[in-house]
Write a protein that holds these residues in place. Structure first.
Motif: not given
Length: 175
Positions: A2, A8, A130, A137, A139, A158, A160, A166
């Protein structure tokens, strides 16, 4: 793997400063609880690292000041890979819930509730949430903030849900 996009990383920066959210009920804390919260008033600086697909430096500053009704207000800013995150919030002992709580607003629209407990001579706040990134997506976010008499340690992760990829950060703060 990812790719961790700007949102993010913004969520991650929000967690670095104080992962929390929601409004407080009026705080009616014992004098010792109020004194413990107020012992963190001052200017704090932090420098750490965020590890994901790449390793990046994180630089933060945090100001804690006296608030209304035995609360402590905080304002902070972190910089990571040219991005800035600013947050503001409140720490308090909420008598109705019999616990310490942290509330936050940020420019990353991150929300959540961090619950704090006394640990030795300090406080530890934990958060589990969450969220969804800009691509939908899911995470999981986990954060722990340890406040000691002369240091603050922030650990944030974090992960996913689908891929397991992570992003982890650790930032120690000092006065």
């Amino acid at each position: 793997m990812t790719t961790f996009g700007p949102m993010t990383r913004a969520f991650a920066l929000a967690g670095l400063l104080f992962s929390a959210g929601a409004a407080f009920a009026p705080a009616m804390a014992a004098p010792a609880d109020v004194a413990l919260l107020k012992s963190y008033i001052g200017e704090w600086r932090g420098r750490g690292v965020m590890i994901g697909a790449e390793q990046e430096s994180v630089v933060c500053r945090l100001t804690l000041s006296e608030g209304n009704q035995d609360k402590v207000n905080y304002n902070g800013r972190c910089t990571l890979a040219g991005q800035n995150l600013s947050i503001a919030g409140t720490l308090a002992y909420v008598e109705a819930n019999k616990r310490f709580e942290a509330a936050m607003t940020s420019n990353a629209t991150f929300t959540g509730l961090a619950v704090g407990q006394k640990r030795g001579s300090g406080l530890t706040f934990n958060l589990r949430e969450r969220e969804e990134d800009e691509e939908g997506k899911e995470f999981n976010i986990t954060s722990q903030i340890k406040l000691a008499p002369e240091a603050i340690q922030v650990t944030f992760e974090v992960v996913y849900v689908e891929s397991g990829d992570s992003l982890r950060a650790e930032v120690p703060f000092s006065r």
